[in-house]
Scaffold this active site. Structure first.
Site, short mmCIF file in Angstrom:
data_model
loop_
_atom_site.label_atom_id
_atom_site.label_comp_id
_atom_site.label_asym_id
_atom_site.label_seq_id
_atom_site.Cartn_x
_atom_site.Cartn_y
_atom_site.Cartn_z
N HIS A 45 -0.40 57.25 14.84
CA HIS A 45 0.04 55.90 14.46
C HIS A 45 0.98 55.94 13.27
O HIS A 45 2.14 55.56 13.39
CB HIS A 45 -1.18 55.03 14.17
CG HIS A 45 -0.88 53.59 13.91
ND1 HIS A 45 0.34 53.01 14.17
CD2 HIS A 45 -1.67 52.58 13.42
CE1 HIS A 45 0.30 51.72 13.86
NE2 HIS A 45 -0.90 51.45 13.39
N HIS A 60 8.81 55.43 21.72
CA HIS A 60 7.93 54.39 21.18
C HIS A 60 7.12 53.80 22.32
O HIS A 60 7.59 53.71 23.45
CB HIS A 60 8.77 53.30 20.50
CG HIS A 60 7.96 52.38 19.63
ND1 HIS A 60 7.28 51.30 20.14
CD2 HIS A 60 7.72 52.39 18.30
CE1 HIS A 60 6.66 50.68 19.15
NE2 HIS A 60 6.92 51.32 18.03
N ASP A 87 10.65 55.48 12.49
CA ASP A 87 10.25 56.64 11.69
C ASP A 87 11.36 57.67 11.57
O ASP A 87 11.40 58.44 10.60
CB ASP A 87 9.01 57.30 12.30
CG ASP A 87 7.81 56.38 12.30
OD1 ASP A 87 7.50 55.82 11.25
OD2 ASP A 87 7.18 56.22 13.37
#
Length: 382
Positions: free
Chosen positions: A224, A264, A319
């Site tokens: 996560h 994702h 990210d």
């Protein structure tokens, strides 16, 4: 009642929400109807907190007392600071230290006896948690570096103040704006694992400290919250390699290595948050070191254009660029996920409040696959 099994609750609707919406095919994210691009470029993190918690963007007259209330709650008790010092000395992980700090905050909560159904009191508690997390995190990192914590600066917003407490220097405008944007981008994102965890805890009418602590615990898992740290570790590996960064990526992919920061659970195209952070990474590169921006853009170009990952529904996520942005801001790598929590706490609190307004205990089922009709044998005969 359906007996269809949905592992990971994939595609299962469990609630209705006015907070955020994701269009994974179009690469679109909105908070309460506002695009993430407009909010990141035109609002502050404090304004976004107000939006999530109150349902509308604040006027100047509404924002001023809201910020003042946050400022008044930044200080943490000396007992919490002492605990952060002990945890730093013991080599505790930052996310575990943050989990402990939030649990301790409740011991000094002035409205500890408030009715769990008093959502106004819950919001005030949530505001205190949000204001104190940056102070506790920065203190923990200072102790790890053998330095004393720095008191919050009342003249700085939440983002700039955190960087100041972390480094001891007031950030320049580019750094402060970049970090403020990063907090906005991570503030909410639908019913991800940590948000859903907070909601499940909130559905029991447990206090908001318990719900936020649960969210932190869920976010600490590598599936996560840790991808941006993984991205930066790969970039450092590239930097320390004898290979050119393009050659490194070609070799790594040929060996079957997975490059973190791509793909994702929801987005099938480039994450809109990644686009914004890519712009900020470029700005930071123009005033500082440019190699991290060059590495990320080269990797993206190679994987998307030559490997065709986009056609497979695999594109850069938030990210992929947040890791290098944080690194350029001088933030230690293992603090990236706690910073994620520092931002996402706004969303956790908003979702708990929204759900508790029409609360129903969250209680799914599991399909039993164990044995039937076992004959019981007394202990002495086994």
């Amino acid at each position: 009642m359906s007996d269809d099994l949905k592992k990971g609750l994939e595609g299962v609707l469990v609630a209705e929400s006015e907070l955020s919406s994701i269009d994974g095919d179009a690469g679109r994210l909105i908070y309460r109807g506002y695009t993430i691009e407009d909010l990141a470029r035109g609002a502050s993190y404090e304004e976004v907190l107000y939006l999530l918690w109150n349902g509308h963007l604040p006027t100047e007259d509404e924002l001023e007392p809201f910020i003042e209330a946050l400022l008044e709650e930044r200080e943490v008790d000396d007992d919490v600071l002492d605990t952060m010092e002990r945890l730093a000395a013991a080599g505790e992980r930052p996310m575990a230290a943050l989990r402990t700090a939030v649990s301790m905050f409740s011991a000094y909560e002035p409205e500890d006896d408030a009715d769990p159904e008093d959502l106004d009191a819950t919001l005030r508690k949530g505001r205190r948690i949000t204001a104190k997390i940056p102070t506790a995190l920065a203190a923990f990192e200072r102790y790890r570096q053998g330095e004393e914590p720095i008191d919050p600066n009342p003249d700085l917003g939440l983002a700039a103040n955190f960087l100041y407490m972390l480094t001891g220097e007031e950030p320049d405008d580019v750094a402060a704006e970049t970090f403020d944007q990063a907090l906005i981008l991570h503030a909410d994102h639908g019913l991800n694992a940590s948000t859903f965890t907070s909601m499940v805890i909130g559905s029991t009418m447990a206090d908001i400290y318990s719900a936020v602590t649960g969210g932190i615990s869920a976010l600490s898992g590598p599936l996560h919250g840790g991808a941006n740290q993984d991205v930066m570790e790969v970039l450092i590996e590239i930097d320390e390699s004898d290979l050119d960064h393009r050659e490194w990526v070609e070799q790594a992919t040929a060996e079957g290595r997975r490059i973190p920061g791509f793909g994702h659970r929801v987005y099938n195209v480039k994450d809109p948050r990644a686009k914004i952070l890519q712009e900020r990474s470029k700005e930071l590169a123009e005033t500082g070191e440019d190699k991290w921006y060059n590495y990320t853009t080269t990797i993206e170009q190679f994987l998307t254009e030559e490997k065709g990952l986009v056609e497979k529904g695999i594109a850069p996520n938030v990210d992929f660029y947040s890791g290098s942005v944080y690194y350029q801001l001088g933030i230690p790598i293992d603090m990236y996920t706690p910073i994620f929590a520092m931002s996402r706490v706004g969303g956790w609190i908003a979702h708990v409040l929204e759900y508790q307004a029409e609360n129903r205990l969250i209680r799914p089922r599991a399909r039993y696959t164990g044995p039937q009709d076992q004959a019981f044998v007394p202990l002495e005969e086994r």
